[in-house]
Design a protein around this motif. Structure first.
Motif, mmCIF file in Angstrom:
data_model
loop_
_atom_site.group_PDB
_atom_site.id
_atom_site.type_symbol
_atom_site.label_atom_id
_atom_site.label_comp_id
_atom_site.label_asym_id
_atom_site.label_seq_id
_atom_site.Cartn_x
_atom_site.Cartn_y
_atom_site.Cartn_z
ATOM 1 N N GLU A 30 -11.463 -17.364 1.452
ATOM 2 C CA GLU A 30 -10.743 -18.429 2.152
ATOM 3 C C GLU A 30 -9.290 -18.072 2.444
ATOM 4 N N LEU A 31 -8.822 -16.972 1.881
ATOM 5 C CA LEU A 31 -7.449 -16.534 2.118
ATOM 6 C C LEU A 31 -7.371 -15.646 3.348
ATOM 7 N N ARG A 32 -6.191 -15.571 3.911
ATOM 8 C CA ARG A 32 -5.930 -14.643 5.018
ATOM 9 C C ARG A 32 -6.148 -13.224 4.497
ATOM 10 N N PRO A 33 -6.706 -12.338 5.304
ATOM 11 C CA PRO A 33 -6.889 -10.957 4.847
ATOM 12 C C PRO A 33 -5.554 -10.319 4.477
ATOM 13 N N LEU A 34 -5.545 -9.613 3.373
ATOM 14 C CA LEU A 34 -4.327 -8.966 2.915
ATOM 15 C C LEU A 34 -3.795 -7.986 3.945
ATOM 16 N N TYR A 35 -4.695 -7.333 4.690
ATOM 17 C CA TYR A 35 -4.250 -6.337 5.675
ATOM 18 C C TYR A 35 -3.445 -6.950 6.812
ATOM 19 N N ASP A 36 -3.430 -8.285 6.931
ATOM 20 C CA ASP A 36 -2.544 -8.936 7.912
ATOM 21 C C ASP A 36 -1.079 -8.827 7.491
ATOM 22 N N VAL A 37 -0.840 -8.548 6.204
ATOM 23 C CA VAL A 37 0.506 -8.529 5.655
ATOM 24 C C VAL A 37 0.934 -7.133 5.221
ATOM 25 N N ASP A 39 -0.754 -2.928 4.246
ATOM 26 C CA ASP A 39 -1.885 -2.002 4.262
ATOM 27 C C ASP A 39 -2.414 -1.873 2.829
ATOM 28 N N PRO A 40 -3.616 -2.386 2.546
ATOM 29 C CA PRO A 40 -4.138 -2.349 1.180
ATOM 30 C C PRO A 40 -4.273 -0.932 0.618
ATOM 31 N N ASP A 41 -4.691 0.018 1.441
ATOM 32 C CA ASP A 41 -4.827 1.395 0.964
ATOM 33 C C ASP A 41 -3.470 1.978 0.583
ATOM 34 N N ALA A 42 -2.464 1.702 1.396
ATOM 35 C CA ALA A 42 -1.115 2.189 1.099
ATOM 36 C C ALA A 42 -0.588 1.534 -0.180
ATOM 37 N N LEU A 43 -0.839 0.244 -0.351
ATOM 38 C CA LEU A 43 -0.406 -0.458 -1.559
ATOM 39 C C LEU A 43 -1.048 0.167 -2.792
ATOM 40 N N ASP A 44 -2.354 0.408 -2.740
ATOM 41 C CA ASP A 44 -3.057 1.016 -3.869
ATOM 42 C C ASP A 44 -2.501 2.402 -4.173
ATOM 43 N N THR A 45 -2.250 3.188 -3.133
ATOM 44 C CA THR A 45 -1.726 4.540 -3.318
ATOM 45 C C THR A 45 -0.323 4.511 -3.918
ATOM 46 N N TYR A 58 2.796 -13.308 0.887
ATOM 47 C CA TYR A 58 1.351 -13.470 1.119
ATOM 48 C C TYR A 58 0.917 -14.862 0.700
ATOM 49 N N GLU A 59 0.371 -15.604 1.625
ATOM 50 C CA GLU A 59 -0.221 -16.918 1.377
ATOM 51 C C GLU A 59 0.708 -17.876 0.633
#
Length: 79
Positions: A30-37, A39-45, A58-59
Motif C-alpha cells: 500500500e506504500l509508494r514504491p521506494l524506487y520513486d524516492v 534507488d534501492p540497489d544503490a541504498l543496499d550497496t 519517504y511516505e
C-alpha cells in the motif's frame, strides 16, 4: 523509531519499506514504491560498503539509515 535493518531480512531497502509499513499499520504493497524516492540497489550497496549515513524522505517520514546499524524514522512535520 530505530530498527535493525536485518530485522526484515538482508536488504536495507526492504527493511525501510517494512519499517514504514509497520509504523503506519499498513502493508508494504500500500506504500509508494521506494524506487520513486531512492534507488534501492544503490541504498543496499551504500549501506554495506562501510561507514555511511543516508537520509531521504519517504511516505511522510525522514528516513535515516546508518551502515548496517539502524533505520531511524522521524515523522515529517507539515509546514
Amino acid at each position: 523509531m530505530y530498527t535493525d535493518p536485518t530485522e526484515f531480512g538482508d536488504s536495507v531497502s526492504v527493511g525501510v519499506v517494512m519499517a514504514v509499513a509497520e509504523r503506519e499499520g499498513t502493508t508494504p504493497e500500500e506504500l509508494r514504491p521506494l524506487y520513486d524516492v531512492v534507488d534501492p540497489d544503490a541504498l543496499d550497496t551504500l549501506c554495506t560498503a562501510g561507514e555511511i549515513l543516508v537520509t531521504f524522505p519517504y511516505e511522510g517520514y525522514v528516513v535515516t539509515v546508518t551502515a548496517g546499524e539502524s533505520i531511524h524514522l522521524e515523522k515529517r512535520s507539515r509546514s
